[in-house]
Design a protein around this motif. Structure first.
Motif, PDB file in Angstrom:
ATOM      1  N   ALA A  28       0.872  -1.178   0.000  1.00  0.00           N
ATOM      2  CA  ALA A  28       0.000   0.000   0.000  1.00  0.00           C
ATOM      3  C   ALA A  28       0.911   1.231   0.000  1.00  0.00           C
ATOM      4  O   ALA A  28       1.696   1.425   0.934  1.00  0.00           O
ATOM      5  CB  ALA A  28      -0.893  -0.011   1.233  1.00  0.00           C
ATOM      6  N   VAL A  29       0.860   2.022  -1.052  1.00  0.00           N
ATOM      7  CA  VAL A  29       1.815   3.117  -1.250  1.00  0.00           C
ATOM      8  C   VAL A  29       1.123   4.467  -1.144  1.00  0.00           C
ATOM      9  O   VAL A  29       0.075   4.695  -1.749  1.00  0.00           O
ATOM     10  CB  VAL A  29       2.518   3.000  -2.619  1.00  0.00           C
ATOM     11  N   ARG A  30       1.724   5.365  -0.348  1.00  0.00           N
ATOM     12  CA  ARG A  30       1.283   6.758  -0.251  1.00  0.00           C
ATOM     13  C   ARG A  30       2.455   7.640  -0.655  1.00  0.00           C
ATOM     14  O   ARG A  30       3.609   7.214  -0.588  1.00  0.00           O
ATOM     15  CB  ARG A  30       0.832   7.071   1.171  1.00  0.00           C
ATOM     16  N   THR A  31       2.170   8.871  -1.050  1.00  0.00           N
ATOM     17  CA  THR A  31       3.233   9.771  -1.493  1.00  0.00           C
ATOM     18  C   THR A  31       3.080  11.136  -0.833  1.00  0.00           C
ATOM     19  O   THR A  31       1.991  11.530  -0.418  1.00  0.00           O
ATOM     20  CB  THR A  31       3.219   9.956  -3.022  1.00  0.00           C
ATOM     21  N   ALA A  32       4.207  11.855  -0.752  1.00  0.00           N
ATOM     22  CA  ALA A  32       4.223  13.232  -0.239  1.00  0.00           C
ATOM     23  C   ALA A  32       5.306  13.988  -0.988  1.00  0.00           C
ATOM     24  O   ALA A  32       6.364  13.432  -1.313  1.00  0.00           O
ATOM     25  CB  ALA A  32       4.491  13.248   1.265  1.00  0.00           C
ATOM     26  N   GLU A  33       5.039  15.289  -1.259  1.00  0.00           N
ATOM     27  CA  GLU A  33       5.976  16.064  -2.069  1.00  0.00           C
ATOM     28  C   GLU A  33       7.018  16.809  -1.239  1.00  0.00           C
ATOM     29  O   GLU A  33       7.903  17.454  -1.795  1.00  0.00           O
ATOM     30  CB  GLU A  33       5.220  17.045  -2.968  1.00  0.00           C
ATOM     31  N   SER A  34       6.945  16.715   0.090  1.00  0.00           N
ATOM     32  CA  SER A  34       7.899  17.424   0.943  1.00  0.00           C
ATOM     33  C   SER A  34       7.935  16.770   2.314  1.00  0.00           C
ATOM     34  O   SER A  34       7.070  15.949   2.665  1.00  0.00           O
ATOM     35  CB  SER A  34       7.492  18.897   1.093  1.00  0.00           C
ATOM     36  N   ALA A  35       8.929  17.154   3.111  1.00  0.00           N
ATOM     37  CA  ALA A  35       9.028  16.629   4.470  1.00  0.00           C
ATOM     38  C   ALA A  35       7.829  17.058   5.307  1.00  0.00           C
ATOM     39  O   ALA A  35       7.277  16.264   6.082  1.00  0.00           O
ATOM     40  CB  ALA A  35      10.333  17.095   5.109  1.00  0.00           C
ATOM     41  N   ASP A  36       7.406  18.312   5.164  1.00  0.00           N
ATOM     42  CA  ASP A  36       6.251  18.790   5.921  1.00  0.00           C
ATOM     43  C   ASP A  36       4.993  18.011   5.560  1.00  0.00           C
ATOM     44  O   ASP A  36       4.192  17.647   6.434  1.00  0.00           O
ATOM     45  CB  ASP A  36       6.031  20.284   5.655  1.00  0.00           C
TER      46      ASP A  36
END
Length: 446
Positions: A28-36
């Motif tokens: 199950a994969v989630r993504t985020a574009e920055s550390a915050d």
């Protein structure tokens, strides 16, 4: 329990999307574009098993994110990615608690293995390794070449002899190494795998032998290497042909004395390990070229196992295909009863240059995309049907002319439909020129 959850953090959308595609089949994969954004996602749903983060990002960088995650979510395993890697940054990342460190562009095969190893290493209750004859259950084959391989595995496993596994990419060399371990007296000890080509020479030396505090800039403490981690068990060195001459000298000493010093250290460390190695290269030719030490070759090659390519064990294709179908149907919740005989015939006639790995990927695609209870010839990937028809870059197999002409037309028309009748894209996917495609369509009256 569901699939493990992986959080991918990278400011580059293409990288995020590529890694997500590579991993989402099994996780199950989630993504985020920055550390915050990553920390915000974790605050909402903290049950993330592994975080894969870029090192250099605007705002908080990967090391800062690593420290924050280790403080707030200590059960999350962290692996860092960077296109600007060096020994110092790699060591610093591991000192801060990263499980490992990968260079961009990421080798996806290595990524799969590393993620599986990282999740397993942090599993609080790992399943015990099977022992006894069942150590061979992960390898499928009843053909004479594979029966010969099984005989050698059974004979060599109870001994302490070093084993060199040779075979083309995708033939299952690591499966054989694991079977040797499971059938050996070391089965209750660790099995530690290292993919030598994925690391620079300096990082590989540190990875194998560990390092002492101060060995590199930024090293604040001692780190055990894979040799120490494998103490009492088996160390598997894949792509052994890719190690440099200096590391070859140290490896030879370990094989002879079972002793070494960590990088930057003086204390001799002794270990009780068995070494199994693998390569898809001709090591004898490397020896003749002066690229591999002859004395090391003979130390590693006490017993050699040559894995046949899939085209030389074609009788195993139906067995392998059925096994992969069961695996992926269960994993994806698909009610598929099996292969139509004609579909198995198509699979059996293909040459499989990518060997078992290519067959596995093809069956997974068929299972995921099929809408019927039985997999038919039309479910076989278009590139395979095209290759059999002789319209791609590979030669056609022996076949019945009429049925293969039908397969060729099916492959072309299916690809055109997939590409919404864009003939340029269809020709590129089929591996033929636009002129050839236009000629084929004219012959079909299209």
């Amino acid at each position: 329990m569901g699939n493990p959850t992986i959080l991918i953090v990278d400011d580059d959308k293409n990288t995020r999307d590529g890694l997500q595609r590579a991993l989402q089949r099994n996780y199950a994969v989630r993504t985020a574009e920055s550390a915050d954004a990553a920390l915000a996602a974790l605050a909402q749903e903290p049950q993330v098993d592994l975080m894969l983060s870029d090192l250099r990002m605007p705002g908080m960088d990967g090391l800062g994110l690593l420290r924050a995650v280790h403080q707030q979510y200590p059960r999350t395993v962290c692996v860092l990615l960077t296109a600007y890697g060096s020994v110092e940054t790699a060591v610093e990342a591991m000192r801060q608690g990263a499980y490992d460190f990968l260079m961009k562009p990421v080798n996806l095969d290595h990524l799969d293995v590393l993620v599986a190893q990282a999740l397993k290493a942090h599993d609080p209750a790992p399943e015990p390794q099977p022992v006894g004859e069942h150590g061979l259950e992960s390898i499928t084959g009843e053909s004479p070449p594979m029966k010969a391989v099984f005989d050698v595995i059974r004979q060599v496993a109870p001994t302490q002899a070093s084993v060199l596994i040779q075979g083309a990419s995708g033939t299952g060399k690591e499966l054989v190494a694991r079977a040797i371990h499971r059938l050996s007296p070391r089965a209750k000890g660790p099995f530690v795998a290292v993919h030598c080509a994925a690391l620079s020479s300096t990082l590989l030396e540190s990875e194998l032998f560990g390092h002492e505090k101060g060995a590199f800039t930024g090293t604040a403490g001692q780190r055990r290497g894979r040799f120490e981690m494998a103490d009492g068990g088996t160390l598997f060195l894949d792509e052994i042909s890719e190690i440099d001459m200096a590391t070859q000298v140290k490896l030879l000493r370990v094989l002879e004395e079972r002793a070494f010093e960590r990088v930057g250290g003086e204390q001799t460390v002794t270990v009780d390990i068995r070494i199994v190695t693998a390569t898809n290269r001709d090591l004898r030719e490397y020896v003749r070229q002066g690229r591999f030490r002859e004395d090391l070759f003979f130390r590693l090659n006490v017993v050699d196992i040559l894995l046949p390519p899939l085209c030389e064990r074609a009788g195993d294709i139906p067995l392998l295909a059925e096994r992969f179908l069961s695996e992926y149907a269960a994993r994806n919740g698909r009610d598929i009863k099996g292969f139509a005989p004609e579909a198995l015939d198509v699979l059996a006639r293909y040459g499989w240059p990518g060997n078992v790995r290519e067959l596995r990927n093809a069956v997974e695609r068929m299972v995921v995309l099929s809408r019927a209870e039985w997999l038919a010839p039309g479910d076989v990937p278009a590139n395979i049907r095209a290759a059999l028809a002789g319209i791609g870059g590979r030669p056609a197999a022996a076949h019945d002319g009429g049925s293969l002409a039908d397969a060729e037309r099916q492959a072309i028309m299916a690809t055109l439909a997939k590409r919404k009748n864009n003939r340029t894209r269809a020709a590129a996917e089929l591996g033929i020129s636009r002129r050839t495609l236009y000629r084929k369509l004219k012959d079909y009256g299209e």
